[in-house]
Motif scaffolding. Structure first.
Motif, short mmCIF file in Angstrom:
data_model
loop_
_atom_site.label_atom_id
_atom_site.label_comp_id
_atom_site.label_asym_id
_atom_site.label_seq_id
_atom_site.Cartn_x
_atom_site.Cartn_y
_atom_site.Cartn_z
N ALA A 120 0.75 -1.15 0.00
CA ALA A 120 -0.08 0.09 -0.17
C ALA A 120 0.93 1.28 -0.06
CB ALA A 120 -0.94 0.11 1.36
N ILE A 121 2.11 1.27 0.90
CA ILE A 121 2.84 2.37 0.81
C ILE A 121 3.64 2.50 -0.44
CG2 ILE A 121 4.91 3.43 2.09
CD1 ILE A 121 3.97 1.79 4.49
N VAL A 125 3.07 5.75 -2.73
CA VAL A 125 4.59 6.53 -3.28
C VAL A 125 4.60 6.71 -4.85
CG1 VAL A 125 6.99 6.20 -3.39
CG2 VAL A 125 5.77 6.06 -1.30
N TYR A 126 4.48 5.69 -5.59
CA TYR A 126 4.58 5.54 -7.12
C TYR A 126 3.24 6.05 -7.84
CZ TYR A 126 9.15 3.64 -6.81
OH TYR A 126 10.48 3.36 -6.61
N PHE A 127 1.82 5.64 -7.44
CA PHE A 127 0.88 5.84 -8.07
C PHE A 127 0.01 6.86 -7.52
CE2 PHE A 127 2.60 1.73 -9.16
CZ PHE A 127 3.02 1.99 -10.47
N ALA A 191 7.04 -5.60 -9.07
CA ALA A 191 6.23 -5.09 -10.04
C ALA A 191 5.99 -3.72 -9.94
CB ALA A 191 4.84 -6.07 -10.30
N ILE A 192 5.54 -3.28 -8.89
CA ILE A 192 5.26 -1.94 -8.47
C ILE A 192 6.44 -0.86 -8.91
CG2 ILE A 192 4.71 -0.25 -6.93
CD1 ILE A 192 2.92 -2.26 -5.50
N LEU A 193 7.47 -1.32 -8.29
CA LEU A 193 8.70 -0.35 -8.66
C LEU A 193 8.85 -0.31 -9.95
CD1 LEU A 193 9.06 -0.57 -5.60
CD2 LEU A 193 11.58 -0.95 -5.74
N ARG A 194 8.92 -1.41 -10.79
CA ARG A 194 9.28 -1.32 -12.21
C ARG A 194 8.28 -0.66 -12.98
NH1 ARG A 194 10.33 -7.04 -11.36
NH2 ARG A 194 8.23 -7.59 -12.01
N LYS A 195 7.20 -0.71 -12.63
CA LYS A 195 5.97 -0.05 -13.44
C LYS A 195 6.05 1.59 -12.97
CE LYS A 195 1.16 0.21 -14.40
NZ LYS A 195 -0.18 -0.27 -14.13
N GLY A 196 6.32 1.98 -11.63
CA GLY A 196 6.58 3.19 -11.41
C GLY A 196 7.71 3.90 -11.97
N LYS A 197 8.85 3.01 -12.18
CA LYS A 197 9.91 3.82 -12.80
C LYS A 197 9.81 4.11 -14.17
CE LYS A 197 13.45 1.95 -9.32
NZ LYS A 197 14.39 0.82 -8.99
#
Length: 207
Positions: A120-121, A125-127, A191-197
């Motif tokens: 969730a955090i 942060v990313y989205f 996956a969140i980090l990759r998509k966010g970047k």
């Protein structure tokens, strides 16, 4: 009939429509509504037998709504987000209720909460919201294991034959489900980090 991805059409790609009022979405909302009913049955009425029935119905709708969505081309963008949210809300609310009722220890709830809190955090942060990632196979298996193990655990608290068998079976499913929960969370996190970047890179390129 395959359990995971049942109802899908291999000959054509799945399309998430801009639909709201679909049968799968209605079933998902009903699954949401089953949560307060379960809490009331356990904490207010101590009706564990009916509580097991509610859990079985909730678990069944989780499979049925997915089958209908894929089989009858009723997949939607809303359902893609709403369905996993309903699963997570149900699992956490049920776990919290069972902790209060003394059926499980606090560590079980913590084992569910910690990975979800981290995701969730990271999502915020990313989205600033839901990352809209596809549900992984491990995530689907994890959910199925927990949805099977939970009613078995409640059933083991009833004055019925073979309670020991239900108890062992319940913790077998729940233990495997918790392992899958952490593995799925690990995969979702990256996956969140990759998509966010990727989104930040695209934004930078268009700036």
């Amino acid at each position: 009939m395959k359990l995971i991805g049942a109802g899908s059409h291999p000959d054509r790609p799945q399309v998430d429509h801009d639909l709201i009022f679909t049968v799968p979405n209605i079933l998902t909302v009903l699954r949401f509504m089953g949560v307060p009913l379960f809490v009331w049955l356990v904490l207010s009425k101590q009706e564990y037998g009916f509580a097991v029935l509610v859990l079985v119905v909730m678990g069944s709708t989780d499979w049925v709504d997915g089958y209908i969505a894929r089989r009858f081309d009723q997949t939607s963008k809303l359902g893609r987000i709403l369905d996993p949210m309903a699963d997570r809300a149900a699992l956490l609310a049920v776990a919290f209720t069972l902790v209060i009722a003394g059926v499980v220890q606090w560590w079980y709830l913590a084992a569910l909460l910690v990975p979800d809190a981290i995701l969730a955090i990271a999502s915020w942060v990313y989205f600033r919201g839901h990352p809209d990632l596809p549900v992984s196979i491990i995530g689907k298996i994890r959910t199925a294991l927990l949805l099977v193990g939970t009613p078995l655990l409640v059933l083991s608290k009833l004055p019925v034959p073979l309670t020991e068998v239900y108890f062992v079976a319940a913790w077998t499913f729940l233990g495997l489900g918790l392992v899958g929960h952490w593995i799925a969370a690990y995969n979702y996190f990256w996956a969140i980090l990759r998509k966010g970047k990727e989104l930040k890179t695209d934004d930078g390129g268009h700036g």
